[in-house]
Design an enzyme around this catalytic site. Structure first.
Site, short mmCIF file in Angstrom:
data_model
loop_
_atom_site.label_atom_id
_atom_site.label_comp_id
_atom_site.label_asym_id
_atom_site.label_seq_id
_atom_site.Cartn_x
_atom_site.Cartn_y
_atom_site.Cartn_z
N GLU A 1 -0.84 -8.80 5.12
CA GLU A 1 -0.56 -8.99 6.54
C GLU A 1 -1.82 -8.93 7.39
O GLU A 1 -1.79 -9.35 8.55
CB GLU A 1 0.45 -7.93 7.03
CG GLU A 1 -0.09 -6.52 7.20
CD GLU A 1 -0.21 -5.74 5.89
OE1 GLU A 1 -0.61 -4.56 5.96
OE2 GLU A 1 0.07 -6.29 4.81
N CYS B 1 0.83 -1.19 0.00
CA CYS B 1 0.00 0.00 0.00
C CYS B 1 0.88 1.26 0.00
O CYS B 1 1.52 1.56 -1.00
CB CYS B 1 -0.99 -0.06 1.16
SG CYS B 1 -2.39 1.08 1.00
N HIS C 1 -3.07 -5.51 1.40
CA HIS C 1 -2.47 -5.79 2.70
C HIS C 1 -2.53 -7.28 3.03
O HIS C 1 -3.41 -7.71 3.77
CB HIS C 1 -3.21 -5.02 3.80
CG HIS C 1 -3.06 -3.55 3.76
ND1 HIS C 1 -2.09 -2.88 4.49
CD2 HIS C 1 -3.73 -2.59 3.08
CE1 HIS C 1 -2.19 -1.58 4.26
NE2 HIS C 1 -3.16 -1.38 3.41
#
Length: 200
Positions: free
Chosen positions: A181, A84, A179
């Protein structure tokens, strides 16, 4: 990934979702350091730049004297994965940056920061990423950028259904608009650690 045989890797820790990336990398067995100073950067063999606010990251990287050391390490071939805002930080060109916004560069792409408008600030979708195989990647987009242009040596890893580019790789530099994660996806971080292993 036998991460404990790798040299330490870092997460750019001046701003953004640092803890999430640290957690994923540690789950994969990596020795992870939070990087806020040039001395801490010297200790790591690869770096993750998290999501956050790219213009703030830019200002803080200069304030903490990290911008030039980071640029030098990227030019020297250090593996870096940007998610991002981290993708924006790696991009050579930003089409809608704020006045005076700078990037670290190295990734031969142009990005658009506010690509999805207010209505689609955040959304989730399944992405086919051929280099990662099956299953598809569950991708979480949060005020995400897109890649508008890629240079001749950049590999496009994933596109949305409308063709917009949301994951790229250029040598040892990896960038995603989304994302991994936050969605339990580990394969991009594994790919990053693979670049670190190859570089060391």
């Amino acid at each position: 990934m036998a991460g404990n045989s790798l040299p330490p890797v870092g997460v750019f820790a001046l701003q953004g979702d640092v803890r999430e990336h640290v957690a994923v990398l540690r789950e994969l067995g990596a020795d992870v350091r939070e990087v806020r100073t040039p001395a801490q950067l010297d200790e790591v063999a690869g770096l993750v730049i998290p999501g956050g606010e790219s213009s703030v990251m830019d200002k803080l990287s200069r304030l903490f004297a990290l911008q030039e050391p980071l640029r030098a390490r990227i030019r020297a071939g250090m593996p870096v994965y940007g998610t991002c805002a981290g993708l924006i930080m790696l991009a050579d060109r930003v089409h809608d940056g704020i006045d005076g916004q700078q990037t670290l560069g190295g990734l031969d792409v142009a990005v658009r920061r506010n690509a999805f408008g207010n209505q689609l600030d955040s959304f989730e979708t399944e992405l086919e990423v051929p280099v990662l195989g099956e299953p598809p990647v569950h991708a979480v987009f949060i005020r995400a950028p897109v890649v508008d242009e890629v240079g001749p040596d950049v590999q496009v890893l994933a596109r949305l259904d409308d063709g917009r580019i949301v994951a790229v790789e250029h040598g040892r530099l990896l960038g995603t608009s989304f994302h991994p994660e936050v969605s339990g996806e580990r394969r991009f971080h594994e790919r990053f650690l693979g670049h670190v292993a190859a570089a060391s």
